[in-house]
Motif scaffolding. Structure first.
Motif, PDB file in Angstrom:
ATOM      1  N   ILE A  86       0.822  -1.198   0.000  1.00 15.73           N
ATOM      2  CA  ILE A  86       0.000   0.000   0.000  1.00 15.73           C
ATOM      3  C   ILE A  86       0.859   1.251   0.000  1.00 15.73           C
ATOM      4  O   ILE A  86       2.043   1.239   0.323  1.00 15.73           O
ATOM      5  CB  ILE A  86      -0.955   0.016   1.217  1.00 15.73           C
ATOM      6  CG1 ILE A  86      -0.152   0.076   2.530  1.00 15.73           C
ATOM      7  CG2 ILE A  86      -1.867  -1.179   1.237  1.00 15.73           C
ATOM      8  CD1 ILE A  86      -0.997   0.292   3.764  1.00 15.73           C
ATOM      9  N   SER A 106       2.332   4.182  -1.782  1.00 19.53           N
ATOM     10  CA  SER A 106       3.681   4.538  -2.207  1.00 19.53           C
ATOM     11  C   SER A 106       3.862   6.045  -2.181  1.00 19.53           C
ATOM     12  O   SER A 106       2.906   6.807  -2.193  1.00 19.53           O
ATOM     13  CB  SER A 106       3.926   4.027  -3.629  1.00 19.53           C
ATOM     14  OG  SER A 106       3.170   4.784  -4.536  1.00 19.53           O
ATOM     15  N   ALA A 135       2.232   7.596  -5.188  1.00 16.30           N
ATOM     16  CA  ALA A 135       0.785   7.789  -5.090  1.00 16.30           C
ATOM     17  C   ALA A 135       0.477   9.023  -4.271  1.00 16.30           C
ATOM     18  O   ALA A 135      -0.412   9.811  -4.587  1.00 16.30           O
ATOM     19  CB  ALA A 135       0.131   6.563  -4.466  1.00 16.30           C
ATOM     20  N   ALA A 141      -4.645   4.814   0.584  1.00 20.57           N
ATOM     21  CA  ALA A 141      -5.006   3.391   0.531  1.00 20.57           C
ATOM     22  C   ALA A 141      -6.485   3.152   0.785  1.00 20.57           C
ATOM     23  O   ALA A 141      -7.160   3.934   1.457  1.00 20.57           O
ATOM     24  CB  ALA A 141      -4.179   2.604   1.546  1.00 20.57           C
ATOM     25  N   LYS A 165      -3.419  -6.008  -7.847  1.00 21.79           N
ATOM     26  CA  LYS A 165      -1.988  -5.720  -7.992  1.00 21.79           C
ATOM     27  C   LYS A 165      -1.732  -4.975  -9.303  1.00 21.79           C
ATOM     28  O   LYS A 165      -0.938  -4.025  -9.353  1.00 21.79           O
ATOM     29  CB  LYS A 165      -1.166  -7.003  -7.940  1.00 21.79           C
ATOM     30  CG  LYS A 165       0.348  -6.755  -7.999  1.00 21.79           C
ATOM     31  CD  LYS A 165       1.147  -8.031  -7.884  1.00 21.79           C
ATOM     32  CE  LYS A 165       2.641  -7.720  -7.817  1.00 21.79           C
ATOM     33  NZ  LYS A 165       3.124  -6.939  -8.979  1.00 21.79           N
ATOM     34  N   ASN A 173      -2.774  -1.455  -8.747  1.00 18.27           N
ATOM     35  CA  ASN A 173      -1.794  -0.759  -7.905  1.00 18.27           C
ATOM     36  C   ASN A 173      -0.538  -0.389  -8.692  1.00 18.27           C
ATOM     37  O   ASN A 173       0.011   0.700  -8.540  1.00 18.27           O
ATOM     38  CB  ASN A 173      -1.425  -1.621  -6.703  1.00 18.27           C
ATOM     39  CG  ASN A 173      -2.512  -1.648  -5.643  1.00 18.27           C
ATOM     40  OD1 ASN A 173      -3.453  -0.865  -5.697  1.00 18.27           O
ATOM     41  ND2 ASN A 173      -2.387  -2.555  -4.685  1.00 18.27           N
ATOM     42  N   ASP A 174      -0.086  -1.320  -9.522  1.00 15.59           N
ATOM     43  CA  ASP A 174       1.116  -1.063 -10.319  1.00 15.59           C
ATOM     44  C   ASP A 174       0.917   0.102 -11.280  1.00 15.59           C
ATOM     45  O   ASP A 174       1.879   0.763 -11.688  1.00 15.59           O
ATOM     46  CB  ASP A 174       1.510  -2.323 -11.098  1.00 15.59           C
ATOM     47  CG  ASP A 174       2.038  -3.428 -10.193  1.00 15.59           C
ATOM     48  OD1 ASP A 174       2.348  -3.139  -9.027  1.00 15.59           O
ATOM     49  OD2 ASP A 174       2.119  -4.586 -10.658  1.00 15.59           O
ATOM     50  N   GLY A 232      -3.111   2.835  -8.840  1.00 11.51           N
ATOM     51  CA  GLY A 232      -4.250   2.716  -7.941  1.00 11.51           C
ATOM     52  C   GLY A 232      -5.520   3.339  -8.485  1.00 11.51           C
ATOM     53  O   GLY A 232      -5.635   3.658  -9.664  1.00 11.51           O
ATOM     54  N   ARG A 253      -5.153   6.056  -4.971  1.00 13.26           N
ATOM     55  CA  ARG A 253      -5.042   5.231  -3.763  1.00 13.26           C
ATOM     56  C   ARG A 253      -4.759   3.777  -4.141  1.00 13.26           C
ATOM     57  O   ARG A 253      -5.386   3.231  -5.040  1.00 13.26           O
ATOM     58  CB  ARG A 253      -6.334   5.308  -2.939  1.00 13.26           C
ATOM     59  CG  ARG A 253      -6.642   6.711  -2.428  1.00 13.26           C
ATOM     60  CD  ARG A 253      -7.992   6.754  -1.712  1.00 13.26           C
ATOM     61  NE  ARG A 253      -8.274   8.116  -1.278  1.00 13.26           N
ATOM     62  CZ  ARG A 253      -8.886   9.034  -2.023  1.00 13.26           C
ATOM     63  NH1 ARG A 253      -9.277   8.730  -3.260  1.00 13.26           N
ATOM     64  NH2 ARG A 253      -9.107  10.250  -1.545  1.00 13.26           N
ATOM     65  N   LYS A 254      -3.869   3.140  -3.411  1.00 13.63           N
ATOM     66  CA  LYS A 254      -3.582   1.726  -3.625  1.00 13.63           C
ATOM     67  C   LYS A 254      -4.622   0.878  -2.889  1.00 13.63           C
ATOM     68  O   LYS A 254      -5.187   1.287  -1.871  1.00 13.63           O
ATOM     69  CB  LYS A 254      -2.175   1.383  -3.114  1.00 13.63           C
ATOM     70  CG  LYS A 254      -1.053   2.135  -3.827  1.00 13.63           C
ATOM     71  CD  LYS A 254      -0.944   1.751  -5.298  1.00 13.63           C
ATOM     72  CE  LYS A 254       0.208   2.469  -5.983  1.00 13.63           C
ATOM     73  NZ  LYS A 254       1.509   1.879  -5.685  1.00 13.63           N
ATOM     74  N   ASP A 309      -5.356  -2.270  -0.622  1.00 12.27           N
ATOM     75  CA  ASP A 309      -4.793  -3.248   0.320  1.00 12.27           C
ATOM     76  C   ASP A 309      -5.829  -4.356   0.454  1.00 12.27           C
ATOM     77  O   ASP A 309      -6.827  -4.215   1.151  1.00 12.27           O
ATOM     78  CB  ASP A 309      -4.532  -2.554   1.663  1.00 12.27           C
ATOM     79  CG  ASP A 309      -3.910  -3.494   2.688  1.00 12.27           C
ATOM     80  OD1 ASP A 309      -3.541  -4.616   2.314  1.00 12.27           O
ATOM     81  OD2 ASP A 309      -3.815  -3.093   3.865  1.00 12.27           O
TER      82      ASP A 309
END
Length: 410
Positions: free
Chosen positions: A10, A12, A15, A40, A68, A71-72, A75, A79-80, A82
């Motif tokens: 989560i 980064s 981000a 996140a 994933k 997220n890569d 997000g 936001r990522k 989790d």
């Protein structure tokens, strides 16, 4: 206890930098509940990675791979995700334990696509009492469409009663004098399908259904049920089972040369986890229904949505089996959730999650069959209500007929 835990990294710095670059007005309007921050969104999930329904565990693994991928790429709204996914072995007491852990210890914003009718039934009241979304549950029980009494729970796939009514429509038209034998799982999942079939047959249900057998998920084999059903002289076999038992039923029916028309419920129509293990030669002529594209169907060869799915499988989930229909389910439901999160913007409250989930208008994931759209409203928590019949021929499912609504009034 076996626990499958998949946490995607989560928050980064990148981000956060993207977020910081947005306007001060937008920052001032951000609203969060537990499980959401500037960087996140914490999402819970419960899957049977072990136990009698473990074939469905690939849905959770597909979702983890998709998050994933998201997220890569930065997000959702900066936001990522989790994503925390636990194993309940398809055991309702374990589901309760894992749900409490996700809500009270992990403090997720909501629980997404938890699998199975008995497991979700076990946490239904708890999630609503806690006012935590139980969103897009991975089960087609009709009870998930009850916004008045359970406003924090919503289904996703077509409900089992609707599907049962669709098979009834087919039988009344094509085999009005059928003698039907039913095998069903002895819980709300199995009983919903049986009710749908009976409701669809109407006054003819009593004369057309000549045998009903239920089984328990703890049984190692359902072979004895198949033998008893054949002995009734039924010429239609309505098979309401989960993948492990569906494969057993197909093999046993072939072994004892039971030539009844085999109708198999959609949730066990996976080529990879049911049909292939049962044997293509044993599966010819089986009828089911679908709402998602099939990777083996040549008509989707140049379809942009199917190309995107296959690219995802090759790049982001190479260990997954593209022939397993559960991967397409996981892909499609995750795309639907991402649409909800996009609509939420910076208002990541549990109330707004449900508000946006109940405000999907003609949304289509890349893998829905043509003509099928996702629509919800404050009074309609059943996103998908249409299916198309299919028959197994050669080494693949072949669609036939029109897209059919399984709604009571459809």
């Amino acid at each position: 206890m076996t626990v499958f835990l998949n946490r995607i990294a989560i928050a980064s710095v990148t981000a956060f930098a993207l977020l910081a670059g947005s306007s001060s007005g937008a920052l001032a309007q951000k609203t969060y509940d537990t499980g959401a921050t500037d960087t996140a969104i914490k999402i819970g999930n419960i899957m049977p990675y072990s136990g009698p329904a473990s074939a469905y565990g690939v849905i959770g693994k597909t979702e983890a791979a998709y998050f994933k991928k998201i997220n890569d790429a930065g997000g959702i709204n900066g936001r990522k995700i989790d994503f925390i996914s636990y194993d309940d072995s398809y055991s309702p007491p374990k589901t309760v334990e894992q749900a409490r852990k996700l809500v009270e210890s992990d403090e997720v914003l909501f629980i997404f696509n938890s699998l199975g009718t008995p497991p979700n039934s076990a946490i239904h009241k708890y999630m609503n009492a806690k006012k935590v979304p139980q969103l897009f549950v991975a089960t087609g029980a009709a009870k998930w469409n009850d916004p008045k009494d359970f406003p924090w729970t919503m289904g996703w796939q077509p409900n089992y009663q609707s599907e049962g009514r669709i098979y009834a429509k087919y039988l009344l038209k094509e085999k009005p004098n059928a003698k039907i034998a039913v095998l069903y799982q002895n819980d709300d999942y199995g009983k919903d399908y049986l009710k749908g079939l009976k409701d669809g047959l109407g006054d003819k249900a009593a004369s057309m259904i000549i045998a009903e057998e239920s089984y328990e998920t703890a049984e190692p084999s359902i072979d004895n049920h198949i033998v008893r059903l054949k002995a009734t002289g039924a010429d239609v076999f309505f098979d309401v089972t989960t993948p492990k038992f569906a494969a057993q039923a197909i093999k046993k029916a072939a072994e004892i040369d039971w030539k009844a028309l085999h109708i198999l419920n959609n949730v066990s129509a996976s080529l990879g986890s049911v049909i292939k293990p049962a044997g293509f030669e044993n599966s010819q002529g089986i009828i089911s229904a679908s709402y998602l594209k099939d990777v083996t169907d040549p008509q989707w060869e140049n379809d942009p949505g199917m190309k995107a799915f296959l690219e995802f499988m090759a790049k982001d989930f190479p260990e997954g089996n593209k022939l397993d229909q559960s991967t397409i389910v996981g892909y499609g439901v995750t795309q639907t959730l991402l649409q909800v999160l996009k609509q939420c913007g910076d208002n990541l409250t549990r109330e707004n999650i449900m508000k946006q989930a109940a405000n999907l208008k003609d949304f289509r994931t890349e893998v829905l069959l043509p003509g099928i759209k996702i629509n919800t409203s404050p009074n309609n928590f059943a996103p998908i209500t249409q299916l198309q019949l299919q028959v197994f021929k050669g080494e693949r499912w072949v669609l036939f007929g029109d897209v059919i609504s399984g709604d009571v009034n459809g």
